[in-house]
Design an enzyme around this catalytic site. Structure first.
Site, PDB file in Angstrom:
ATOM      1  N   ALA B  66      18.071  53.874 -15.383  1.00  0.00           N
ATOM      2  CA  ALA B  66      18.290  54.576 -14.337  1.00  0.00           C
ATOM      3  C   ALA B  66      18.614  55.966 -13.760  1.00  0.00           C
ATOM      4  O   ALA B  66      19.820  56.290 -15.028  1.00  0.00           O
ATOM      5  CB  ALA B  66      18.876  54.157 -13.004  1.00  0.00           C
ATOM      6  N   HIS B  67      17.884  57.276 -14.201  1.00  0.00           N
ATOM      7  CA  HIS B  67      18.014  58.451 -14.452  1.00  0.00           C
ATOM      8  C   HIS B  67      17.493  59.187 -13.610  1.00  0.00           C
ATOM      9  O   HIS B  67      16.186  59.685 -13.163  1.00  0.00           O
ATOM     10  CB  HIS B  67      18.233  58.795 -15.804  1.00  0.00           C
ATOM     11  CG  HIS B  67      16.666  59.439 -16.156  1.00  0.00           C
ATOM     12  ND1 HIS B  67      16.382  57.752 -16.535  1.00  0.00           N
ATOM     13  CD2 HIS B  67      15.962  60.004 -16.886  1.00  0.00           C
ATOM     14  CE1 HIS B  67      14.837  58.317 -16.884  1.00  0.00           C
ATOM     15  NE2 HIS B  67      14.994  58.579 -17.329  1.00  0.00           N
ATOM     16  N   ALA B  68      17.267  60.674 -14.010  1.00  0.00           N
ATOM     17  CA  ALA B  68      16.671  61.946 -12.898  1.00  0.00           C
ATOM     18  C   ALA B  68      16.515  63.116 -13.933  1.00  0.00           C
ATOM     19  O   ALA B  68      17.604  63.071 -15.203  1.00  0.00           O
ATOM     20  CB  ALA B  68      16.895  62.075 -11.190  1.00  0.00           C
TER      21      ALA B  68
END
Lengths: 90, 152
Positions: B66-68
């Site tokens: 999960a990342h942005a």
């Protein structure tokens, strides 16, 4: 040869793909530049590349490009990436 | 490139309960917040990435990264670790269901490359992933990662 590894944000999955694609290319003895790109710039980058590596989800976002689009399922798996690059360039 | 993942993880939870992918990503975001890596806003940014681009961050069978993108919500580069007691579906065509969510926050596009390389070299092995997901506490995860780092 130019290869573009595409992910959504350019920090996570494309970085993984770039590293593992470089390992794959070394083992195949192919001389190529691998660039990591986020989806925002991917279409532009793909215009000058021969091969695009990405996930199934993002492949549909990239759409029609002259480059060969290769879908990778397991981004950790150098063997899968090696085999798919090999069959794409042959 | 002697990076031990055990030292890079600012937060580790095991056997966590999540009803769906959104809760699982939220737990990873909570871990980044608890570790002083990001603010709560980053958690929402990670969820928005899935909503906008689909579950492409499920990078390997059972594993989501999960990342942005780097943003003001990122305080420093860091990782969180969430092992789930029961897997959740992200909607990925090949790699569902997900039992391990790794939260990644980065301040730029380069600073975390060694960590990503180590992550890939440990998590490429399904048996290691299985053992890590089965771990019942933080110490066991750290012990396994240290052991794997020594043998990979």
């Amino acid at each position: 040869m130019k290869i573009v590894a595409v992910c959504g944000m350019g920090i996570g999955t494309s970085v993984l793909l770039k590293m593992n694609a470089e390992k794959a290319l070394r083992s195949l003895g192919i001389d190529a530049d691998v660039e990591a790109a986020d989806i925002g710039v991917a279409r532009g980058a793909a215009r000058t590349a021969q091969v695009v590596l990405t996930s199934a989800e993002l492949a549909t976002e990239i759409g029609d490009v002259p480059a060969k689009v290769i879908v990778i399922d397991n981004f950790f798996d150098v063997a899968e990436i090696t085999q798919k690059i090999q069959s794409a360039v042959e | 490139m002697a990076v031990n993942l055990a030292d890079e993880l600012s937060s580790i939870v095991t056997q966590a309960a999540a009803a769906d992918w959104r809760e699982a990503v939220t737990l990873a975001g909570d871990g980044l917040v608890a570790g002083g890596v990001a603010t709560n806003r980053y958690t929402h940014e990670m969820i928005d990435v899935v909503l906008q681009h689909g579950p492409y961050m499920v990078v390997a069978p059972g594993v989501a990264l999960a990342h942005a993108r780097p943003s003001p919500a990122v305080l420093r580069t860091g990782l969180s670790w969430v092992g789930l007691s029961a897997p959740v579906e992200f909607g990925h065509t090949a790699n569902d269901p997900v039992s391990l969510v790794i939260g990644l926050a980065a301040t730029d596009h380069q600073g975390h490359l060694a960590v990503m390389a180590e992550l890939a070299s440990v998590l490429v092995d399904p048996e290691r992933v299985r053992q890590l997901i089965a771990a019942t506490d933080e110490h066991e995860v750290r012990r396994l990662l240290t052991e794997f780092a020594a043998t990979s």
